[in-house]
Design an enzyme around this catalytic site. Structure first.
Site, short mmCIF file in Angstrom:
data_model
loop_
_atom_site.label_atom_id
_atom_site.label_comp_id
_atom_site.label_asym_id
_atom_site.label_seq_id
_atom_site.Cartn_x
_atom_site.Cartn_y
_atom_site.Cartn_z
N HIS A 267 19.88 53.92 72.44
CA HIS A 267 21.24 54.38 72.14
C HIS A 267 21.36 55.89 72.20
CE1 HIS A 267 25.20 54.53 70.35
NE2 HIS A 267 24.76 55.32 69.40
N ARG A 270 23.24 57.39 75.28
CA ARG A 270 24.71 57.35 75.17
C ARG A 270 25.21 58.40 74.20
NH1 ARG A 270 29.31 53.91 75.32
NH2 ARG A 270 30.44 53.67 73.37
N HIS A 293 35.54 53.67 73.74
CA HIS A 293 35.89 53.40 72.35
C HIS A 293 37.39 53.15 72.25
CE1 HIS A 293 32.01 55.44 71.10
NE2 HIS A 293 32.04 54.38 70.33
#
Length: 324
Positions: A267, A270, A293
């Site tokens: 992660h 990102r 998002h």
């Protein structure tokens, strides 16, 4: 240097307990042996030491980990999970063995922010000679797309638009087009991720002329007891898709400085990409478009304009004659 250990001539007869013993015997560092012995030993006992290793499913491993350390601290869970993952990866290199399932993930440390890796650190990781082409391509795509690891690992060659440097992914929480159970991937709303020159240079070398199947493959065929969908197996090579757990273990092996489980997390690519875009002055709307998002509050932590961007917007407050 690790010790060379001879495995039984019939790998299918290898029991869980014997596999654990052979793995621990192969380790040369006493500190590593001590840190791994508890995790591997207790997991082997939970799975059944006399059970053939080839009959153990991925979910059996996950349930054993949850039963043993599901209520433990985050650091203990991560350490035990990493040790068991290393054991099973060692076994898979030598025969049929399960893996830590994708749903049994490494946990983020409470009350701590995800580390932001610098662009230089990411470039150096990808440039290292011991990092294989598959991992180089994966790390570049994770960073340049700012995509979730599950999305990028789930890509098939048919999803790629190499000319446009983009791909359609089944996003987190993707909405179904139809209200029925068991939707196929084509029955959900897909989203687009974009990459740039770094991944564009590596992808053709990785694919080697392949035109279908998973982009990221393991180096071995799935065992006879492992059932995979047609989308998760290359029809030409019969190799299986690289799993989240395998990719996480590889990244940890490349970046861990204080023992297993202390390396980078997938992660972080990102998180670092979005932070770098925010630092360069990308607008909130562009960050939301890149990250996909849905809520602005989830993106605000990446919105960190550079000093130059702040100075430029401050100039708009200067007296009228100063702006002329």
């Amino acid at each position: 240097m690790s010790t060379v250990v001879a495995l039984p001539t019939n790998p299918s007869a290898l029991t869980v307990g014997r596999a654990a013993e052979l793995f621990l015997d192969s380790l040369a560092n006493p500190n590593t042996i001590r840190s791994y012995a508890t995790a591997v030993g207790k997991t082997a006992e939970k799975l059944g030491e006399h059970r053939p290793l080839a009959t153990v499913a991925d979910d059996d491993v996950g349930e054993a980990l949850e039963s043993l350390w599901g209520r433990a601290s985050v650091s203990t869970w991560n350490a035990r999970r990493a040790a068991v993952g290393s054991w099973l990866a060692w076994c898979r290199d030598r025969g049929d063995a399960p893996a830590v399932p994708g749903w049994c993930k490494r946990l983020a440390t409470p009350d701590s922010e995800t580390p932001v890796r610098s662009r230089l650190a990411i470039d150096r990781l990808v440039a290292r000679r011991e990092v294989a082409l598959r991992e180089k391509t994966l790390y570049r795509m994770l960073y340049e797309t700012a995509g979730r690891a599950e999305e990028i690992l789930g890509l098939n060659i048919e999803d790629l638009d190499l000319t446009g440097r983009r791909a359609a992914v089944k996003a987190k929480g993707a909405r179904a087009k139809t209200r029925r159970r068991g939707q196929a991937r084509e029955d959900v709303v897909l989203e687009t991720v974009y990459w740039d020159a770094g991944a564009a240079r590596l992808l053709p070398r990785l694919l080697k002329g392949r035109t279908r199947g998973p982009v990221f493959l393991t180096h071995r065929r799935p065992g006879p007891g492992k059932i995979l969908g047609p989308r998760d197996t290359c029809p030409d090579t019969e190799l299986a898709r690289l799993s989240y757990g395998q990719a996480r273990a590889l990244l940890d092996a490349h970046t861990a400085m204080r023992g297993p489980g202390t390396g980078w997390d997938l992660h972080e690519f990102r998180h670092s990409a979005l932070t770098h875009l925010g630092e360069q002055g990308a607008s909130l709307l562009l960050l939301m478009a890149k990250s996909r998002h849905k809520k602005p509050e989830n993106v605000r932590r990446y919105f960190k304009p550079s000093d130059q961007a702040i100075a430029e917007v401050t100039s708009l407050l200067a007296p009228g004659d100063a702006r002329r």
